[in-house]
Write a protein that holds these residues in place. Structure first.
Motif, PDB file in Angstrom:
ATOM      1  N   GLN A   1      -6.016   7.702  11.879  1.00 23.82           N
ATOM      2  CA  GLN A   1      -6.407   6.388  12.050  1.00 23.82           C
ATOM      3  C   GLN A   1      -7.655   6.415  10.793  1.00 23.82           C
ATOM      4  O   GLN A   1      -7.715   5.569   9.992  1.00 23.82           O
ATOM      5  CB  GLN A   1      -6.808   5.555  13.149  1.00 23.82           C
ATOM      6  CG  GLN A   1      -5.623   5.477  13.945  1.00 23.82           C
ATOM      7  CD  GLN A   1      -6.058   4.958  15.390  1.00 23.82           C
ATOM      8  OE1 GLN A   1      -7.063   4.835  15.648  1.00 23.82           O
ATOM      9  NE2 GLN A   1      -4.929   4.659  16.307  1.00 23.82           N
ATOM     10  N   GLN A   2      -8.568   7.467  11.286  1.00 23.67           N
ATOM     11  CA  GLN A   2      -9.703   7.395  10.227  1.00 23.67           C
ATOM     12  C   GLN A   2      -9.392   7.662   8.934  1.00 23.67           C
ATOM     13  O   GLN A   2      -9.976   7.124   7.783  1.00 23.67           O
ATOM     14  CB  GLN A   2     -10.811   8.113  10.859  1.00 23.67           C
ATOM     15  CG  GLN A   2     -11.447   7.648  12.163  1.00 23.67           C
ATOM     16  CD  GLN A   2     -12.678   8.693  12.432  1.00 23.67           C
ATOM     17  OE1 GLN A   2     -11.959   9.716  13.085  1.00 23.67           O
ATOM     18  NE2 GLN A   2     -13.845   8.466  12.577  1.00 23.67           N
TER      19      GLN A   2
ATOM     20  N   THR B   1      -6.308   7.331   7.378  1.00 28.40           N
ATOM     21  CA  THR B   1      -5.731   6.159   6.661  1.00 28.40           C
ATOM     22  C   THR B   1      -6.658   5.150   6.047  1.00 28.40           C
ATOM     23  O   THR B   1      -6.594   4.936   4.938  1.00 28.40           O
ATOM     24  CB  THR B   1      -4.725   5.798   7.626  1.00 28.40           C
ATOM     25  OG1 THR B   1      -3.774   6.744   8.132  1.00 28.40           O
ATOM     26  CG2 THR B   1      -3.943   4.663   7.207  1.00 28.40           C
ATOM     27  N   ARG B   2      -7.670   4.927   6.914  1.00 33.08           N
ATOM     28  CA  ARG B   2      -8.749   3.856   6.559  1.00 33.08           C
ATOM     29  C   ARG B   2      -9.328   4.643   5.291  1.00 33.08           C
ATOM     30  O   ARG B   2      -9.831   3.888   4.307  1.00 33.08           O
ATOM     31  CB  ARG B   2      -9.596   3.616   7.579  1.00 33.08           C
ATOM     32  CG  ARG B   2      -9.091   2.567   8.492  1.00 33.08           C
ATOM     33  CD  ARG B   2     -10.133   1.937   9.525  1.00 33.08           C
ATOM     34  NE  ARG B   2     -10.961   2.760  10.035  1.00 33.08           N
ATOM     35  CZ  ARG B   2     -10.526   3.218  11.313  1.00 33.08           C
ATOM     36  NH1 ARG B   2      -9.275   3.148  12.147  1.00 33.08           N
ATOM     37  NH2 ARG B   2     -11.218   4.043  11.938  1.00 33.08           N
ATOM     38  N   PHE B   3      -9.879   5.745   5.349  1.00 38.32           N
ATOM     39  CA  PHE B   3     -10.558   6.477   4.193  1.00 38.32           C
ATOM     40  C   PHE B   3      -9.738   6.424   3.092  1.00 38.32           C
ATOM     41  O   PHE B   3     -10.050   6.326   1.833  1.00 38.32           O
ATOM     42  CB  PHE B   3     -11.106   7.784   4.902  1.00 38.32           C
ATOM     43  CG  PHE B   3     -12.061   8.441   3.936  1.00 38.32           C
ATOM     44  CD1 PHE B   3     -13.464   8.245   4.214  1.00 38.32           C
ATOM     45  CD2 PHE B   3     -11.759   9.436   2.980  1.00 38.32           C
ATOM     46  CE1 PHE B   3     -14.349   8.970   3.586  1.00 38.32           C
ATOM     47  CE2 PHE B   3     -12.461  10.054   2.176  1.00 38.32           C
ATOM     48  CZ  PHE B   3     -14.119   9.687   2.531  1.00 38.32           C
TER      49      PHE B   3
ATOM     50  N   GLU C   1      -7.252   4.581   2.067  1.00 37.54           N
ATOM     51  CA  GLU C   1      -7.384   3.149   1.651  1.00 37.54           C
ATOM     52  C   GLU C   1      -8.594   2.647   0.767  1.00 37.54           C
ATOM     53  O   GLU C   1      -8.332   2.205  -0.187  1.00 37.54           O
ATOM     54  CB  GLU C   1      -6.951   2.230   2.594  1.00 37.54           C
ATOM     55  CG  GLU C   1      -5.672   2.043   3.593  1.00 37.54           C
ATOM     56  CD  GLU C   1      -5.735   1.353   4.692  1.00 37.54           C
ATOM     57  OE1 GLU C   1      -6.709   0.638   4.982  1.00 37.54           O
ATOM     58  OE2 GLU C   1      -4.706   1.293   5.184  1.00 37.54           O
ATOM     59  N   ILE C   2      -9.753   3.016   1.265  1.00 34.81           N
ATOM     60  CA  ILE C   2     -11.087   3.002   0.380  1.00 34.81           C
ATOM     61  C   ILE C   2     -10.879   3.649  -1.070  1.00 34.81           C
ATOM     62  O   ILE C   2     -11.345   2.943  -1.957  1.00 34.81           O
ATOM     63  CB  ILE C   2     -12.207   3.325   1.430  1.00 34.81           C
ATOM     64  CG1 ILE C   2     -12.443   2.517   2.610  1.00 34.81           C
ATOM     65  CG2 ILE C   2     -13.473   3.160   0.610  1.00 34.81           C
ATOM     66  CD1 ILE C   2     -13.272   2.960   3.527  1.00 34.81           C
TER      67      ILE C   2
ATOM     68  N   GLN D   1      -2.472  12.461   1.788  1.00 31.30           N
ATOM     69  CA  GLN D   1      -3.285  12.647   3.069  1.00 31.30           C
ATOM     70  C   GLN D   1      -2.944  13.747   3.990  1.00 31.30           C
ATOM     71  O   GLN D   1      -1.919  13.623   4.324  1.00 31.30           O
ATOM     72  CB  GLN D   1      -3.723  11.371   3.663  1.00 31.30           C
ATOM     73  CG  GLN D   1      -4.303  10.187   2.941  1.00 31.30           C
ATOM     74  CD  GLN D   1      -4.284   8.777   3.662  1.00 31.30           C
ATOM     75  OE1 GLN D   1      -4.012   8.862   4.893  1.00 31.30           O
ATOM     76  NE2 GLN D   1      -4.375   7.960   2.929  1.00 31.30           N
TER      77      GLN D   1
END
Length: 146
Positions: free
Chosen positions: A69-70, A72-74, A76-77, A85
């Motif tokens: 989850q982390q 994935t968010r990273f 996206e940023i 990833q």
């Protein structure tokens, strides 16, 4: 200065990871370089020596899910797609070397707290990555002394 074509950014998913990723992104800007992210999860059995008669699989699964989850968010940023990833289980320096070689990276970007003396001897991922890498390594100074 060399123009790198494929960079792998080693992140621990702490707040320091943003500085490491920004540095890599700046290096890649203008050269159309491909960025990859890697996060290495150390098995809990490493931390406890493997001698404790406990089943860590449930905890390890939870750690893995949170990391996904982390990351994935990273990703996206920093506009790094899921196919670039990588979350792996093992010793960070070994797994970072392995993934860099697998993807043909020509630069590994990793954070460094600038430890020295006993702290360095006790284990620094950046130091471990530097020694034994088959490509260039950039250690980005992070932490309170950066």
């Amino acid at each position: 200065m060399s123009h790198y074509k494929k960079l792998i950014i080693a992140v621990d998913l702490s707040e320091d990871s943003a500085k490491v990723a920004e540095c890599a992104r700046n290096l890649a800007a203008g050269s159309d370089a491909e960025l990859h992210l890697i996060h290495v999860i150390e098995p809990l059995s490493f931390a406890y020596g493997g001698d404790i008669p406990m089943d860590f699989s449930g905890i390890q699964d939870e750690i893995h899910q949170q990391a996904v989850q982390q990351l994935t968010r990273f990703g996206e940023i920093y506009h790094i797609g899921p196919e670039r990833q990588h979350i792996v289980l093992g010793r960070p320096e070994v797994e970072i070397h392995s993934k860099a070689k697998e993807i043909g990276a020509d630069l590994i970007v990793v954070g460094s707290h600038g430890r020295y003396g006993l702290a360095l001897l006790m284990g620094s991922t950046a130091n471990g990555v530097l020694h034994g890498a088959n490509c260039d390594v950039l250690a980005v100074r992070v932490g309170s002394n950066s």
